[in-house]
Design a protein around this motif. Structure first.
Motif, mmCIF file in Angstrom:
data_model
loop_
_atom_site.group_PDB
_atom_site.id
_atom_site.type_symbol
_atom_site.label_atom_id
_atom_site.label_comp_id
_atom_site.label_asym_id
_atom_site.label_seq_id
_atom_site.Cartn_x
_atom_site.Cartn_y
_atom_site.Cartn_z
ATOM 1 N N UNK A 268 19.178 -20.802 52.617
ATOM 2 C CA UNK A 268 19.596 -20.464 53.977
ATOM 3 C C UNK A 268 18.524 -20.868 54.987
ATOM 4 N N UNK A 269 17.275 -20.595 54.668
ATOM 5 C CA UNK A 269 16.175 -20.949 55.582
ATOM 6 C C UNK A 269 16.061 -22.457 55.739
ATOM 7 N N UNK A 270 16.158 -23.193 54.647
ATOM 8 C CA UNK A 270 16.067 -24.653 54.702
ATOM 9 C C UNK A 270 17.235 -25.234 55.499
ATOM 10 N N UNK A 271 18.444 -24.740 55.254
ATOM 11 C CA UNK A 271 19.619 -25.248 55.972
ATOM 12 C C UNK A 271 19.497 -24.987 57.472
ATOM 13 N N UNK B 297 17.425 -15.835 41.590
ATOM 14 C CA UNK B 297 18.660 -16.268 42.225
ATOM 15 C C UNK B 297 18.685 -15.859 43.693
ATOM 16 N N UNK B 298 18.294 -14.649 43.984
ATOM 17 C CA UNK B 298 18.278 -14.177 45.361
ATOM 18 C C UNK B 298 17.238 -14.924 46.199
ATOM 19 N N UNK C 229 18.000 -17.244 49.548
ATOM 20 C CA UNK C 229 17.294 -17.058 50.818
ATOM 21 C C UNK C 229 16.608 -18.357 51.228
ATOM 22 N N UNK C 230 15.981 -19.038 50.280
ATOM 23 C CA UNK C 230 15.328 -20.309 50.576
ATOM 24 C C UNK C 230 16.349 -21.343 51.048
#
Length: 42
Positions: free
Chosen positions: A12-15, A4-5, A9-10
């Motif tokens: 947030x990075x993609x956005x 889930x974490x 994180x993925x």
């Protein structure tokens, strides 16, 4: 819980990456929704 974490994180990075890509391509919301009659801040 670890998966889930990592997924958050993925996400947030993609956005963040897509936001930068669209801004550099000229697809920001300010550019898409304004015309010559709208004065935007510099």
């Amino acid at each position: 819980m670890k998966a889930f974490l990592v997924a958050n994180v993925a996400l947030i990075i993609i956005a963040f990456g897509v936001n930068l890509a669209l801004d550099n391509a000229g697809f920001s919301s300010a550019n898409m929704t304004s015309d010559s009659n709208v004065r935007l801040g510099d």
